[in-house]
Motif scaffolding. Structure first.
Motif, mmCIF file in Angstrom:
data_model
loop_
_atom_site.group_PDB
_atom_site.id
_atom_site.type_symbol
_atom_site.label_atom_id
_atom_site.label_comp_id
_atom_site.label_asym_id
_atom_site.label_seq_id
_atom_site.Cartn_x
_atom_site.Cartn_y
_atom_site.Cartn_z
ATOM 1 N N ASP A 9 65.820 -34.066 42.647
ATOM 2 C CA ASP A 9 65.697 -33.560 44.015
ATOM 3 C C ASP A 9 64.719 -34.400 44.824
ATOM 4 O O ASP A 9 64.988 -34.745 45.980
ATOM 5 N N ALA A 56 62.022 -24.063 51.702
ATOM 6 C CA ALA A 56 61.613 -23.483 50.429
ATOM 7 C C ALA A 56 60.114 -23.614 50.188
ATOM 8 O O ALA A 56 59.574 -22.949 49.347
ATOM 9 N N LYS A 57 59.437 -24.468 50.948
ATOM 10 C CA LYS A 57 57.995 -24.665 50.746
ATOM 11 C C LYS A 57 57.210 -23.490 51.242
ATOM 12 O O LYS A 57 57.477 -22.808 52.127
ATOM 13 N N ASP A 110 64.608 -25.596 28.733
ATOM 14 C CA ASP A 110 64.592 -25.258 30.150
ATOM 15 C C ASP A 110 63.511 -26.020 30.920
ATOM 16 O O ASP A 110 63.744 -26.445 32.054
ATOM 17 N N SER A 162 63.879 -31.439 39.173
ATOM 18 C CA SER A 162 62.893 -31.582 40.250
ATOM 19 C C SER A 162 62.746 -33.039 40.672
ATOM 20 O O SER A 162 62.655 -33.349 41.864
ATOM 21 N N GLY A 177 64.307 -28.440 34.028
ATOM 22 C CA GLY A 177 63.673 -28.197 35.323
ATOM 23 C C GLY A 177 62.910 -29.402 35.825
ATOM 24 O O GLY A 177 62.946 -29.735 37.019
ATOM 25 N N ARG A 221 70.306 -24.278 42.770
ATOM 26 C CA ARG A 221 68.929 -24.243 42.314
ATOM 27 C C ARG A 221 68.065 -23.891 43.498
ATOM 28 O O ARG A 221 68.107 -24.557 44.521
ATOM 29 N N TRP A 222 67.289 -22.822 43.382
ATOM 30 C CA TRP A 222 66.482 -22.385 44.503
ATOM 31 C C TRP A 222 65.230 -21.695 44.006
ATOM 32 O O TRP A 222 65.108 -21.385 42.842
ATOM 33 N N SER A 223 64.329 -21.459 44.932
ATOM 34 C CA SER A 223 63.065 -20.795 44.622
ATOM 35 C C SER A 223 62.846 -19.655 45.601
ATOM 36 O O SER A 223 63.300 -19.708 46.741
ATOM 37 N N VAL A 224 62.148 -18.650 45.152
ATOM 38 C CA VAL A 224 61.739 -17.561 46.024
ATOM 39 C C VAL A 224 60.219 -17.576 46.072
ATOM 40 O O VAL A 224 59.562 -17.541 45.039
ATOM 41 N N LEU A 225 59.691 -17.688 47.276
ATOM 42 C CA LEU A 225 58.252 -17.711 47.454
ATOM 43 C C LEU A 225 57.811 -16.391 48.074
ATOM 44 O O LEU A 225 58.465 -15.868 48.960
ATOM 45 N N THR A 226 56.712 -15.870 47.602
ATOM 46 C CA THR A 226 56.166 -14.647 48.183
ATOM 47 C C THR A 226 54.788 -14.957 48.736
ATOM 48 O O THR A 226 54.128 -15.901 48.307
#
Length: 145
Positions: free
Chosen positions: A33, A144-145, A22, A30, A26, A87-92
């Protein structure tokens, strides 16, 4: 892998075989992208990592540990059809702390927490909607940043 991937920028389509797990997948994704090659690149995975969750979930197998099957696996990958992969990201993030006087202005502590939760949910919903509705790679990355 970016220096190697740049060699393929002029190709209309090309395939890459990632031999690893993985983390390797990844890393390569990246770089694809970052170079803007995601529309012309087709990626296969030869699961050689420790977890191989992606390969297992997508039905490619959890581990390739039989060298005698390598030729058959490569032939199978060569004939494989392609499928789109999101493909995505979650930012907190943490909201700035309010001063004690600002906290007293709220009716009670529960409503303050609810307000922060609603603001956070609205922010996440806004960015996810922006990503899902966009067909521009730069918009997706900036949101997404």
């Amino acid at each position: 892998p970016s220096s190697r991937l740049r060699l393929f920028q002029k190709f209309s389509t090309f395939r890459i075989l990632v031999c690893g797990g993985d983390g390797s997948v990844g890393w390569v994704l990246s770089e694809i992208d970052a170079l803007g090659l995601h529309k012309q690149c087709q990626l296969g995975v030869l699961p050689l990592g420790t977890g191989n969750d992606l390969a297992r979930v997508l039905g490619w197998g959890s581990l390739c540990d039989d060298d005698t099957q390598l030729l058959q696996i490569l032939e199978k990958l060569e004939r494989a059809t392609t499928k789109m992969l999101d493909r995505w990201s979650v930012l907190t993030y943490e909201a700035p702390k309010q001063s004690p006087s600002a906290l007293k202005e709220e009716d009670n502590g529960d409503s303050n927490i609810q307000v922060q939760i609603y603001r956070y949910a609205d922010s996440v919903a806004f960015h996810l909607a922006k990503i899902l509705e966009s067909d521009k790679h730069s918009v997706v990355i900036s949101s997404a940043k």
